[in-house]
Design an enzyme around this catalytic site. Structure first.
Site, PDB file in Angstrom:
ATOM      1  N   ILE A 258       0.842  -1.195   0.000  1.00 31.68           N
ATOM      2  CA  ILE A 258       0.000   0.000   0.000  1.00 31.68           C
ATOM      3  C   ILE A 258       0.878   1.247   0.000  1.00 31.68           C
ATOM      4  CG2 ILE A 258      -1.869   1.217   1.185  1.00 31.68           C
ATOM      5  CD1 ILE A 258      -2.619  -1.576   0.159  1.00 31.68           C
TER       6      ILE A 258
ATOM      7  N   ASP B  84       4.289 -10.313   4.881  1.00 28.64           N
ATOM      8  CA  ASP B  84       4.560  -8.882   4.740  1.00 28.64           C
ATOM      9  C   ASP B  84       5.439  -8.661   3.519  1.00 28.64           C
ATOM     10  OD1 ASP B  84       3.107  -8.352   6.979  1.00 28.64           O
ATOM     11  OD2 ASP B  84       4.821  -7.879   8.277  1.00 28.64           O
ATOM     12  N   VAL B  85       5.285  -7.504   2.892  1.00 30.45           N
ATOM     13  CA  VAL B  85       6.012  -7.232   1.657  1.00 30.45           C
ATOM     14  C   VAL B  85       7.446  -6.771   1.897  1.00 30.45           C
ATOM     15  CG1 VAL B  85       5.343  -4.788   1.459  1.00 30.45           C
ATOM     16  CG2 VAL B  85       5.747  -6.154  -0.620  1.00 30.45           C
ATOM     17  N   ASP B  86       7.746  -6.220   3.100  1.00 35.61           N
ATOM     18  CA  ASP B  86       9.095  -5.695   3.338  1.00 35.61           C
ATOM     19  C   ASP B  86      10.046  -6.802   3.810  1.00 35.61           C
ATOM     20  OD1 ASP B  86       7.664  -5.901   5.684  1.00 35.61           O
ATOM     21  OD2 ASP B  86       8.382  -4.010   6.535  1.00 35.61           O
TER      22      ASP B  86
ATOM     23  N   GLU C  35      -0.886  -8.516  15.007  1.00 33.92           N
ATOM     24  CA  GLU C  35       0.041  -9.513  15.549  1.00 33.92           C
ATOM     25  C   GLU C  35      -0.355  -9.924  16.969  1.00 33.92           C
ATOM     26  OE1 GLU C  35       4.389  -9.752  14.509  1.00 33.92           O
ATOM     27  OE2 GLU C  35       4.539  -8.887  16.530  1.00 33.92           O
TER      28      GLU C  35
ATOM     29  N   LYS D 151      13.783  -1.385   7.694  1.00 33.86           N
ATOM     30  CA  LYS D 151      12.495  -0.748   7.982  1.00 33.86           C
ATOM     31  C   LYS D 151      12.617   0.770   7.856  1.00 33.86           C
ATOM     32  CE  LYS D 151      10.852  -4.807   9.180  1.00 33.86           C
ATOM     33  NZ  LYS D 151       9.893  -5.542   8.346  1.00 33.86           N
TER      34      LYS D 151
ATOM     35  N   TYR E 139      10.418   3.197   8.133  1.00 34.98           N
ATOM     36  CA  TYR E 139       9.077   3.599   8.550  1.00 34.98           C
ATOM     37  C   TYR E 139       8.797   5.081   8.317  1.00 34.98           C
ATOM     38  CZ  TYR E 139       8.680  -0.941  10.887  1.00 34.98           C
ATOM     39  OH  TYR E 139       8.613  -2.280  11.162  1.00 34.98           O
TER      40      TYR E 139
END
Length: 376
Positions: free
Chosen positions: A144, A233-235, A325, A367, A369
């Site tokens: 996304i 997850d995509v990462d 989670e 990550k 973020y």
């Protein structure tokens, strides 16, 4: 002998031949049974011991040949039945799994489920079994906003190379902007399905709403298309073969940072008000929501139950500490997974590389973020 005698003799011979032939064709056994009659009073006309040597031999020859054909057909039938039985026989855990190969780590849970580590499984036996089953494995992934441009291509490219090699795979890619999906050339037995999903304002809601979306797609089509399904997850990026040793009814992933910790130290949701609540003194492992899977029906149950908990929390104006989670961990506490994957299947290199991590199958991406979660 005069001519008249020869004619009479010839007529007698012809008459004899005609009688013999008539008896032959009317015999119920199709042989010259009525020509030869045994002098043994115990053997009457219907006895199988009656007969003439030539038709008896000929019929026996036919009988033996037919018997051989019947025996061959029966043998082929038995072989076919055995082959079908071999193809459908359930694979037993101890046929492919040897926990003693990794004595330094936990390889079997209290409920006797395998914890799959490199070296504990027999790849040849597993591949042979699942090749006969002609399985199809699905893999869902969400990308996304900026996750599309930063992670999607590398994730799918590496999955194409390492995920379930040799088996049919369907990638289910959920995005909020189809136009941004990169072209990715896939190998044999791989297909790619892209679905547009509604974007959420907060990344926390994106994470939690995927449970609802996965469940909807399972009901709509996935349950009819695949035998097993993973949600990731995509990462992340695949580093090595992620194969059929991971397949099971319900599959959970150990979180790399917590696999050696005491359950009371886990970051479970500890507030009683949350549907994801797990009290101190309870818990088996800390599971990572970056990977979970199983059969479509089991994954459907996982996603539906987690989403129920999420909705209940929203109703009570509370949000679990680690969102979906936290709910996943509460689910697996009550519904024990049938198989657990070691941290080798989802490793974070920031931890380093301890001796018990033999082969990293999948690793976390860096990550970013601040970048990807800013106006996703």
């Amino acid at each position: 002998m005069n001519v008249k005698g020869k004619v009479i003799l010839s007529m007698l011979v012809v008459s004899t031949v005609i009688v013999v032939f008539w008896e032959y064709i009317n015999s119920p056994e199709g042989s010259f049974l009525w020509i030869y009659h045994s002098k043994n009073p115990e053997v009457d006309d219907s006895s199988a011991q009656k007969g003439w040597w030539f038709p008896g031999w000929f019929n026996n020859g036919i009988h033996n040949y037919q018997q051989e054909e019947e025996d061959t057909d029966k043998e082929k039938g038995r072989e076919e039945e055995q082959r079908k039985e071999d193809d459908t026989t359930e694979l037993r855990l101890w046929d492919w799994f040897n926990p003693k190969k990794r004595p330094e780590v936990v390889t079997v849970t209290k409920w006797k489920a395998p914890v799959v580590w490199e070296g504990t499984y027999n790849k040849a036996i597993l591949e042979n079994y699942y090749a006969k089953q002609k399985i199809t494995v699905g893999l869902t992934v969400f990308a996304i906003g900026r996750y599309i441009e930063h992670y999607l291509e590398e994730f799918v490219t590496s999955a194409n190379r390492y995920f379930m090699v040799g088996h049919k795979v369907i990638f289910y890619v959920m995005v909020d902007d189809v136009s941004k999906v990169p072209f990715i050339e896939l190998g044999p037995l791989r297909s790619f399905k892209v679905f547009e999903v509604k974007p959420e304002k907060r990344w926390q809601d994106i994470s939690m709403m995927r449970m609802k979306t996965i469940g909807e797609h399972i009901l709509a089509h996935i349950q009819h298309e695949v035998d097993f399904l993973f949600c990731m997850d995509v990462d992340q990026v695949f580093q090595d073969h992620f194969g059929v040793e991971t397949l099971g009814q319900s599959v959970a992933q150990l979180q790399a940072w917590w696999y050696k910790a005491d359950p009371d130290d886990f970051t479970y949701e500890r507030r009683k008000e949350s549907a994801a609540y797990i009290p101190f003194g309870q818990g088996d492992f800390y599971y990572h929501a970056a990977i979970f899977g199983g059969t479509p029906i089991q994954v459907l149950n996982i996603t539906q139950e987690c989403f129920k908990g999420i909705l209940l929390d929203k109703k009570n104006d509370i949000e679990a500490e680690w969102h979906d989670e936290s709910h996943l961990n509460e689910y697996f506490l009550l519904n024990k997974p049938s198989k657990i994957l070691s941290p080798e299947y989802c490793w974070d290199y920031h931890i380093g590389l301890p001796s018990d991590i033999k082969t990293v199958k999948l690793s976390w991406q860096t990550k970013e973020y601040n970048l990807v979660r800013n106006k996703v």
